[in-house]
Design a protein around this motif. Structure first.
Motif, PDB file in Angstrom:
ATOM      1  N   CYS A 177      -4.429  15.574   2.891  1.00 14.94           N
ATOM      2  CA  CYS A 177      -4.205  16.126   4.221  1.00 14.94           C
ATOM      3  C   CYS A 177      -2.728  16.501   4.366  1.00 14.94           C
ATOM      4  O   CYS A 177      -1.898  16.125   3.532  1.00 14.94           O
ATOM      5  CB  CYS A 177      -4.626  15.119   5.288  1.00 14.94           C
ATOM      6  SG  CYS A 177      -3.626  13.619   5.316  1.00 14.94           S
ATOM      7  N   GLU A 189      -4.367   6.476   2.110  1.00  8.99           N
ATOM      8  CA  GLU A 189      -5.431   6.280   1.129  1.00  8.99           C
ATOM      9  C   GLU A 189      -5.514   7.471   0.177  1.00  8.99           C
ATOM     10  O   GLU A 189      -5.699   7.305  -1.038  1.00  8.99           O
ATOM     11  CB  GLU A 189      -6.774   6.067   1.835  1.00  8.99           C
ATOM     12  CG  GLU A 189      -6.862   4.747   2.593  1.00  8.99           C
ATOM     13  CD  GLU A 189      -8.168   4.600   3.355  1.00  8.99           C
ATOM     14  OE1 GLU A 189      -9.029   5.510   3.240  1.00  8.99           O
ATOM     15  OE2 GLU A 189      -8.340   3.597   4.071  1.00  8.99           O
ATOM     16  N   GLN A 190      -5.385   8.681   0.706  1.00  7.68           N
ATOM     17  CA  GLN A 190      -5.430   9.877  -0.132  1.00  7.68           C
ATOM     18  C   GLN A 190      -4.248   9.931  -1.086  1.00  7.68           C
ATOM     19  O   GLN A 190      -4.404  10.240  -2.275  1.00  7.68           O
ATOM     20  CB  GLN A 190      -5.451  11.132   0.741  1.00  7.68           C
ATOM     21  CG  GLN A 190      -6.748  11.354   1.493  1.00  7.68           C
ATOM     22  CD  GLN A 190      -6.730  12.623   2.321  1.00  7.68           C
ATOM     23  OE1 GLN A 190      -5.662  13.233   2.528  1.00  7.68           O
ATOM     24  NE2 GLN A 190      -7.881  13.046   2.799  1.00  7.68           N
ATOM     25  N   THR A 199      -0.030   5.984   7.124  1.00  7.60           N
ATOM     26  CA  THR A 199      -1.084   4.995   7.329  1.00  7.60           C
ATOM     27  C   THR A 199      -2.447   5.658   7.229  1.00  7.60           C
ATOM     28  O   THR A 199      -2.555   6.889   7.078  1.00  7.60           O
ATOM     29  CB  THR A 199      -0.959   4.324   8.712  1.00  7.60           C
ATOM     30  OG1 THR A 199      -1.038   5.340   9.739  1.00  7.60           O
ATOM     31  CG2 THR A 199       0.349   3.562   8.852  1.00  7.60           C
ATOM     32  N   GLY A 200      -3.475   4.848   7.318  1.00 10.61           N
ATOM     33  CA  GLY A 200      -4.838   5.347   7.422  1.00 10.61           C
ATOM     34  C   GLY A 200      -5.292   6.196   6.251  1.00 10.61           C
ATOM     35  O   GLY A 200      -4.950   5.958   5.090  1.00 10.61           O
ATOM     36  N   GLU A 201      -6.065   7.224   6.576  1.00 12.79           N
ATOM     37  CA  GLU A 201      -6.661   8.073   5.545  1.00 12.79           C
ATOM     38  C   GLU A 201      -5.604   8.805   4.727  1.00 12.79           C
ATOM     39  O   GLU A 201      -5.770   8.999   3.521  1.00 12.79           O
ATOM     40  CB  GLU A 201      -7.607   9.092   6.189  1.00 12.79           C
ATOM     41  CG  GLU A 201      -8.351   9.957   5.175  1.00 12.79           C
ATOM     42  CD  GLU A 201      -9.308  10.946   5.812  1.00 12.79           C
ATOM     43  OE1 GLU A 201      -9.977  11.698   5.075  1.00 12.79           O
ATOM     44  OE2 GLU A 201      -9.382  10.973   7.062  1.00 12.79           O
ATOM     45  N   ALA A 202      -4.512   9.201   5.358  1.00 15.11           N
ATOM     46  CA  ALA A 202      -3.455   9.913   4.632  1.00 15.11           C
ATOM     47  C   ALA A 202      -2.869   9.038   3.531  1.00 15.11           C
ATOM     48  O   ALA A 202      -2.645   9.498   2.399  1.00 15.11           O
ATOM     49  CB  ALA A 202      -2.356  10.354   5.595  1.00 15.11           C
ATOM     50  N   GLU A 260       0.814  -1.209   0.000  1.00  9.11           N
ATOM     51  CA  GLU A 260       0.000   0.000   0.000  1.00  9.11           C
ATOM     52  C   GLU A 260       0.852   1.266   0.000  1.00  9.11           C
ATOM     53  O   GLU A 260       0.415   2.312  -0.487  1.00  9.11           O
ATOM     54  CB  GLU A 260      -0.931   0.005   1.220  1.00  9.11           C
ATOM     55  CG  GLU A 260      -1.949  -1.117   1.248  1.00  9.11           C
ATOM     56  CD  GLU A 260      -1.344  -2.456   1.702  1.00  9.11           C
ATOM     57  OE1 GLU A 260      -0.181  -2.467   2.168  1.00  9.11           O
ATOM     58  OE2 GLU A 260      -2.044  -3.485   1.595  1.00  9.11           O
ATOM     59  N   ASP A 278      -5.670  22.231   4.301  1.00 12.79           N
ATOM     60  CA  ASP A 278      -6.368  21.343   3.376  1.00 12.79           C
ATOM     61  C   ASP A 278      -5.849  21.629   1.975  1.00 12.79           C
ATOM     62  O   ASP A 278      -6.007  22.744   1.468  1.00 12.79           O
ATOM     63  CB  ASP A 278      -7.885  21.566   3.429  1.00 12.79           C
ATOM     64  CG  ASP A 278      -8.479  21.194   4.780  1.00 12.79           C
ATOM     65  OD1 ASP A 278      -8.355  20.016   5.168  1.00 12.79           O
ATOM     66  OD2 ASP A 278      -9.053  22.082   5.436  1.00 12.79           O
TER      67      ASP A 278
END
Length: 250
Positions: free
Chosen positions: A191, A220-221, A215-218, A131, A164
């Motif tokens: 982000c 994924e973005q 990791t996480g949302e960052a 990922e 943002d």
């Protein structure tokens, strides 16, 4: 007709006739070249291993017309660790197809070859998470191919520390929320952590390309933005990417 000794990575293999293969090989000095490997599908062939997709080998070639013919092949790296996991191997094949898309025949490509080998090494030996390795490889490959995004600040107001940020995949720039406007119009959110990772990839030391944590949302973005940027800038899809994603969704 001339002979050539070079090193190269097999980007693609196609079976032809009874026992032959046509290889697409990326070399540092001659770029992307088509290689006919006669008898490569026979078990007794001495260079069968060198004719596998993702194999990195030293090759002795004969150049006749538009084609190169493989005379000898000695493998330097097979990245065996990739071949023990379907998802990782599929991602490696995507790396190869994406590299093939941005490389050109007979144009030296030492940086592209080095980037591909480093990406495969990151998956095979360093065991970097797929990922993380995927967007890092995609972003840097596009940079090396002349599609580097402007990521050091907002393209309109110059703001660097954006709370943002939004990527415009068509223009290849970042915009802050204020400059992006309420509609956002096809932009993708990033982000601050994702922006920092993007700057590390684009502007950092290539030797430390995969030396970051996200990791996480960052993550994924960053990944979604990379995938969209590739699709928009290269104006095409990739069957190996579709296959990799199908495995990931099982």
């Amino acid at each position: 007709m001339s002979d050539l000794v070079t090193r190269g990575a097999v980007l693609r293999e196609t079976e032809t006739k009874e026992a032959d293969k046509i290889l697409t090989v990326l070399t540092p000095d001659h770029g992307k070249i088509p290689v006919i490997a006669k008898g490569a599908r026979r078990k007794s062939c001495r260079f069968t291993a060198a004719c596998q997709t993702l194999a990195y080998s030293e090759m002795t070639l004969t150049h006749r017309g538009e084609w190169y013919y493989l005379n000898e092949g000695t493998t330097l790296a097979l990245f065996d660790g990739l071949r023990t996991d379907f998802e990782t191997l599929a991602l490696g094949f995507y790396f190869a197809e994406l590299t093939e898309a941005v490389s050109s025949p007979e144009i030296p490509a030492p940086e592209l070859l080095s980037h591909l080998l480093n990406g495969l090494y990151a998956l095979d030996t360093l065991k970097k998470p797929r990922e993380l390795a995927k967007p890092a490889f995609e972003w840097k490959l596009l940079c090396l191919s002349g599609y580097e995004p402007l990521a050091d600040g907002c393209a309109l107001c110059g703001e660097v520390e954006m709370k943002d940020a939004f990527l415009d995949p068509v223009q290849g720039v970042l915009r802050c929320a204020a400059c992006c406007g309420p509609g956002r119009g096809g932009t993708l959110p990033l982000c601050p952590e994702a922006v920092a990772a993007l700057r590390h990839i684009v502007y950092g030391d290539p030797k430390r390309l995969y030396a970051f944590a996200l990791t996480g949302e960052a993550l994924e973005q960053l990944s979604a933005a990379a995938e969209r940027y590739v699709a928009v800038q290269l104006e095409r899809g990739f069957r190996t990417l579709d296959y990799y994603k199908s495995l990931s969704n099982l």
